[in-house]
Design a protein around this motif. Structure first.
Motif, short mmCIF file in Angstrom:
data_model
loop_
_atom_site.label_atom_id
_atom_site.label_comp_id
_atom_site.label_asym_id
_atom_site.label_seq_id
_atom_site.Cartn_x
_atom_site.Cartn_y
_atom_site.Cartn_z
N MET A 4 0.82 -1.20 0.00
CA MET A 4 0.00 0.00 0.00
C MET A 4 0.85 1.25 0.00
O MET A 4 0.48 2.27 -0.60
CB MET A 4 -0.96 0.00 1.19
N ASP A 31 -11.95 3.04 2.11
CA ASP A 31 -11.34 1.73 1.92
C ASP A 31 -9.83 1.87 1.72
O ASP A 31 -9.04 1.11 2.31
CB ASP A 31 -11.96 1.02 0.71
N ASN A 34 -8.18 2.56 4.95
CA ASN A 34 -8.11 1.36 5.78
C ASN A 34 -7.00 0.42 5.33
O ASN A 34 -6.36 -0.25 6.15
CB ASN A 34 -9.45 0.62 5.74
N TRP A 35 -6.76 0.38 4.02
CA TRP A 35 -5.73 -0.52 3.49
C TRP A 35 -4.34 -0.12 3.98
O TRP A 35 -3.44 -0.95 4.01
CB TRP A 35 -5.76 -0.52 1.97
N ARG A 38 -4.41 -2.02 7.32
CA ARG A 38 -4.84 -3.42 7.30
C ARG A 38 -4.29 -4.20 6.12
O ARG A 38 -4.39 -5.43 6.08
CB ARG A 38 -6.37 -3.49 7.27
N ILE A 40 -3.95 -4.45 1.66
CA ILE A 40 -4.90 -4.54 0.55
C ILE A 40 -5.55 -5.93 0.56
O ILE A 40 -4.84 -6.94 0.54
CB ILE A 40 -4.19 -4.32 -0.80
N PRO A 41 -6.88 -6.02 0.60
CA PRO A 41 -7.53 -7.33 0.61
C PRO A 41 -7.15 -8.15 -0.62
O PRO A 41 -6.95 -7.60 -1.71
CB PRO A 41 -9.03 -6.97 0.59
N LYS A 44 -9.01 -7.54 -3.80
CA LYS A 44 -8.83 -6.27 -4.51
C LYS A 44 -7.42 -6.12 -5.09
O LYS A 44 -7.15 -5.16 -5.81
CB LYS A 44 -9.10 -5.10 -3.56
N GLN A 45 -6.53 -7.04 -4.78
CA GLN A 45 -5.13 -6.87 -5.19
C GLN A 45 -4.96 -6.85 -6.70
O GLN A 45 -4.22 -6.00 -7.23
CB GLN A 45 -4.28 -7.99 -4.58
#
Length: 232
Positions: A4, A31, A34-35, A38, A40-41, A44-45
């Protein structure tokens, strides 16, 4: 360099804001924030990597050379927000931004308004968003019902509403909440503070007068209708 951190540096190096990047990949600015803490989910990468012209390995590796030196030999990236023709090239008009995937609904029993996330949303051209001077985070979607605003707005049309624009303007169409439902209407403000709610088909649907004393109790202006889509 964490993914990120690398993404943020790359976005800013290319002259783009994080808010614009968020809109471009179809997520909220919150979002993105938040990344930063936390990560990157995983879901979503690939979308993030594609938007930057990177591979997943580029995104997840600690190599930061791509931040300021994007791969020049890379083939054109297919972004989900870019409309393509049958030839595979972007259609005239350039990039298309995914609007926030939210729908407005009213609880039939309580009359309360809610914004619900949906699995899909329409796209609008980036130049259109710029000309409209709107923040995509303030936009929501509403499906029109009935024929009171026909032929301008027909039953089943999809409306894009700016929730941040509630200032009554002559000729503008707004979504209002009254009678336990959301309705699209033209609104005129009278000298005494009362409102006139006006349909397009005035022969069948006459004007409705809302006294000033009833405005806040029974009628709420939700936002201005910016765009609509429907069948020809």
């Amino acid at each position: 360099m964490k993914p990120m951190v690398k993404v943020e540096a790359a976005v800013r190096a290319r002259g783009e804001t994080l808010a614009a990047f968020a809109s471009r990949i179809g997520v909220r600015s919150q979002d993105i924030n938040n990344w930063k803490t936390r990560g990157i989910p995983r879901t979503k990468q690939k979308r993030v990597a594609d938007a930057l012209g990177w591979t997943l390995d580029d995104l997840l590796s600690e190599d930061d050379t791509l931040v300021l030196e994007p791969r020049s030999s890379a083939s054109p990236t297919r972004h989900p927000e870019i409309r393509e023709t049958a030839t595979g090239y972007p259609a005239p008009g350039g990039r298309w931004l995914r609007l926030p995937q939210r729908r407005m609904t009213v609880d039939p029993e309580t009359g309360s308004l809610s914004l619900d996330d949906t699995s899909a949303g329409p796209t609008c051209s980036e130049p259109w968003v710029a000309r409209a001077k709107v923040c995509t985070e303030n936009l929501a979607l509403l499906e029109a019902h009935g024929d009171t605003m026909a032929p301008l707005i027909r039953d089943g049309d999809l409306l894009v509403v700016d929730l941040n624009d509630r200032e009554i303007a002559e000729g503008a169409v707004f979504v209002v909440r009254y009678g336990g439902a959301l309705r699209s209407r033209r609104i005129d403000l009278r000298y005494d503070g009362s409102l006139i709610l006006r349909c397009e088909d005035q022969a069948r649907y006459p004007d409705e007068l809302v006294p000033r004393a009833d405005r806040d109790r029974h009628v709420q202006v939700i936002g201005r209708v910016l765009w609509r889509a429907g069948a020809i």
